[in-house]
Structure formats: C-alpha cells, structure tokens
Design an enzyme around this catalytic site. Structure first.
Site, PDB file in Angstrom:
ATOM      1  CB  CYS A 128      11.781 -31.050  22.915  1.00  0.00           C
ATOM      2  SG  CYS A 128      10.046 -30.769  23.230  1.00  0.00           S
ATOM      3  CD  GLU A 146      10.805 -26.326  21.670  1.00  0.00           C
ATOM      4  OE1 GLU A 146      10.859 -27.641  21.001  1.00  0.00           O
ATOM      5  OE2 GLU A 146      10.822 -26.643  22.835  1.00  0.00           O
TER       6      GLU A 146
END
Length: 453
Positions: free
Chosen positions: A261, A227
């Site tokens: 993010c 990720e």
C-alpha cells in the site's frame, strides 16, 4: 482453503474452514481469556511480548519459508519481515507501560482527575496477504499489550501464515484464547463482527473490504481502524540528489514485488532533472533479478496470485492503449508462475488506469512537472492519502513541501515505511485511525476519566 505456491503453481496444503461451532467456541475462548488477560499486570504482558520476539527470531527461517511459499516474496525479504515483527514486539515490551500511563488533569484542590486507559475486549483483525506476518503483528503487539485479545481473519491464500502466527503467541506463553486464527471466508466476517463478544475491528486491505467492515461495525457501534489502499507520490524536486532518488525510488516501487500500500507508485519529477532521473531509474529497475523467490540473489519473486497479475497487466495494457509510453517491462514473463517484470510508464494520460487506480505490483508511472507547485498539485491529485516521499537537498524546503501534501505520512529523502516508533495510517480513501507508536496502542482502549474527591 488451499495454499498454492504462486511461483510454481504447486498446491502446498489444504485446510478445512472452521465451522460455525468452531468459530463460536473460539469467541467463547476469547471472551474468557480477556477477563483474565485484562487483569494481568502490564509487566507480565510486556514479558510475554518479549518472549514472542524471541520465538520469532528463533524460528525466523521457518516462518519466512512459509511466507515465501504462500505469497511469493523473496526469502531474504521474508526473513526481514519476521525480524521486523520481533522488533515490534520488543518495542511494546519496552514502551507499553509508558504509552498507557495515566494522564493527569487540572482539578480543584484536594481532588484528582485523570484519564486511564483500559482494554475493550476481543478485537477482530482482517488482514491481507502482502506482509502476512508484519501486518498482523503491528496490530497484535500493541493490542495485546493494552490488555485486549485478538481474533485473526487472515487472507485465504496464506492460511499457513495465520496458523504460524497463532503458534508464536502460544509458544511464547500467552494464555489460551489470547490470540486465535479463524480460518474463514470473507463472507463470514459480518456475522462475527456483529457478535456481542467482539468489541472492535481493524482492517488492512482494499477499500471495498474496509467499507464493508466499517458499515457493519458502525451499525453495531463498534470501533474500527482502517488501513486501506494507496497511490503514493514520489516527488523529485530540481535540487534533489538524482542518483540517490532513483536508486531508492526503484526499491520503493519494487520491494515486495510492488505489492504494498505504501509503495511509491506515481513518480513526480521536476523537468530540470526529469531526463536524468528517468535514465537512472530505468537502469535501476532493469538491474533487478526476477526469479525463484527461494533464491538468495532474487530481488523480485512472483506476484501473489495469477489473477492479481492478470489485473495488473490489464491496467498496464489499457494505459498504453490510452497513450502512455512503455519504457520497460509490461509483459508477464514466459515461465511457470505468476511473474511480472518491473515496469515503467511515462507520458501517462490523465484518467488512465495507472494514473487513477492503485497499481498493486511492480508498475511505476513517471510524470514530468514544471515546478514545485505543479508537483504538489499532482501529488495531491488522488483520492488516496496514505504516504508520500519528497526528494530535495534543502531539508527546510522538503519539510515545507511535506506539509502541503495530503497524506498520513510524508518522508523527506527517504522511502515511506512503517516503524513501531511513529504512528502509521492514512486519510481520504486510505482509511482512518493510526497503528503503531503511542497512537496505535491507544486506538483500542477506553479512555476513562476518573475523578476522585
């Protein structure tokens, strides 16, 4: 390994890195623990996850203060992060057995064919500082529930968080070695991942960090989940509730100091509502209180490290020099600590840093587009593909546009978030694999076919 408060520049503590011998002992403990833990009945694992949730809630203020002191987020957001970790543990305590129940397949009369899900072994987790508890627990809760054991290599600026997380599982009653924190530098990750005692790895972090781990894991044929970064578009169409979009968008960009993010980073706004959105959006971000992260009325604390603030400011400066218009913010605050104000740029030139790079801080790039097709095209004009948000009064239209955006998750009339009930992950340079929900718990298992005549 020094822990420094980024809001005050005060050194909080100093930690000795684990030696080669200590790491070797930890790997031995993980291997031994796995052989016992994998045989534990699922109900026992679920019960211990429930106990971990209780431990988190009972000590949430203590854990939150460690988070805030080490990486600078406001204390109320740190408390909410710990509470979310407890919710994640609760989710797998309730649903792990369902997620991992055997799948039966068609087979000839008198035979049984099914897929069973068995753990792989010790899993190395390389985790970032921005959500220093939640990023770990969204890996740890499902992985431990599946029968794996965890080895955490946390970011070097949050060692207190790493040790606190280890203590959560220990205090909840998990066996010795089921979850351990390794205080090591990043240059030691490859050797650990190459070790036969480690069976898989998960990384949340930068693209270079993910690529490095994936390369080593691939060399040794070990499973990985990555990720990585994101440059999420926040698309506001001509029929959107502009007031709601501006209020939510301001928070979607600036929550956690913009260090996320999945933060909204590129605001793609239809020309019919552009002026109103820009005005409301600016008013919202200028209303945020930037200051002492330990104060309950603070909206944005410090950035996590001075060098990260410097990198962010360089991106803003270069973008303005390239022709972007600075609407608000844009200068580090003249005070002790790594404080940067909410910043908005418009008229953003193609290829400038805030257009083409991930901005990991409270900096929003706002674009004006002529129509829906242009909005989708601009939303997809990135190598990243983590999340996206679409705003429209027409739910069917929102879903149609969502299907056209290249991302791992798209939210309509909502900011992008991770939730234990739904899979989370990205495409493109944002990584691969999924965390959370049923998909997440089945990432680090052997999907074994069992055929019985």
């Amino acid at each position: 390994m020094d822990a420094v408060n980024p809001a005050t520049d005060e050194q909080l503590d100093s930690y000795e890195e684990h030696t080669e011998g200590e790491v070797d002992d930890a790997l031995d403990r993980a291997s031994d623990a796995f052989e016992e833990w994998r045989e534990r009945p699922m109900r026992d694992r679920e019960r211990l996850l429930s106990a971990a949730a209780d431990t988190l809630r009972e000590n949430k203020r203590e854990y939150a203060e460690t988070i805030t002191r080490e990486m600078g987020k406001p204390i109320d957001q740190a408390v909410a992060e710990v509470e979310k970790c407890a919710q994640g543990c609760d989710h797998y305590a309730e649903h792990a057995s369902t997620y991992l129940s055997a799948d039966h397949h068609p087979s000839p009369p008198g035979t049984t064919a099914k897929t069973v899900y068995e753990p792989l072994g010790p899993v190395l987790a390389v985790m970032p500082w921005n959500f220093p508890f939640w990023q770990v627990f969204r890996f740890a809760a499902p992985s431990l529930a599946a029968g794996n054991v965890g080895l955490l290599k946390h970011a070097s600026n949050v060692p207190g968080c790493a040790l606190a997380i280890e203590s959560v599982f220990r205090d909840a009653g998990f066996p010795e070695g089921a979850f351990q924190s390794l205080l090591i530098s990043s240059d030691r990750v490859d050797d650990i991942l190459a070790d036969d005692r480690v069976r898989a790895a998960t990384v949340t972090g930068s693209g270079p960090a993910g690529s490095a781990v994936a390369a080593t894991a691939g060399e040794h044929l070990k499973k990985t989940v990555l990720e990585l970064g994101g440059s999420d578009p926040f698309v506001v169409l001509d029929d959107a509730d502009v007031a709601d979009a501006a209020e939510t968008g301001a928070w979607a960009r600036n929550k956690n100091g913009g260090q996320s993010c999945i933060a909204a980073k590129r605001f793609v706004v239809h020309t019919d509502v552009y002026d109103e959105f820009r005005r409301r959006f600016t008013d919202e971000v200028e209303s945020f209180a930037v200051g002492d992260p330990m104060a309950d009325d603070t909206d944005l604390g410090s950035q996590a490290k001075p060098d990260l603030l410097s990198d962010l400011h360089d991106q803003v400066t270069a973008s303005v020099e390239a022709g972007a218009t600075l609407v608000t913010g844009g200068e580090p605050l003249d005070r002790e600590g790594a404080f940067y104000p909410p910043t908005i740029l418009t008229d953003v030139p193609e290829g400038c840093p805030v257009d083409s790079e991930e901005t990991f801080g409270p900096v929003a790039a706002v674009y004006e587009v002529a129509d829906e097709a242009s909005a989708v095209e601009l939303a997809n004009d990135t190598e990243f593909g983590l999340g996206a948000s679409v705003w429209t009064a027409d739910r069917d239209r929102g879903e149609r546009v969502a299907r056209r955006i290249d991302a791992g998750c798209v939210y309509v009339n909502q900011l992008v978030k991770s939730d234990p009930r739904v899979p989370f992950g990205g495409v493109g340079d944002s990584g691969y694999g999924r965390e959370l929900a049923g998909d997440g718990i089945r990432e680090f298992v052997n999907r074994k076919t069992v055929w019985v005549e």
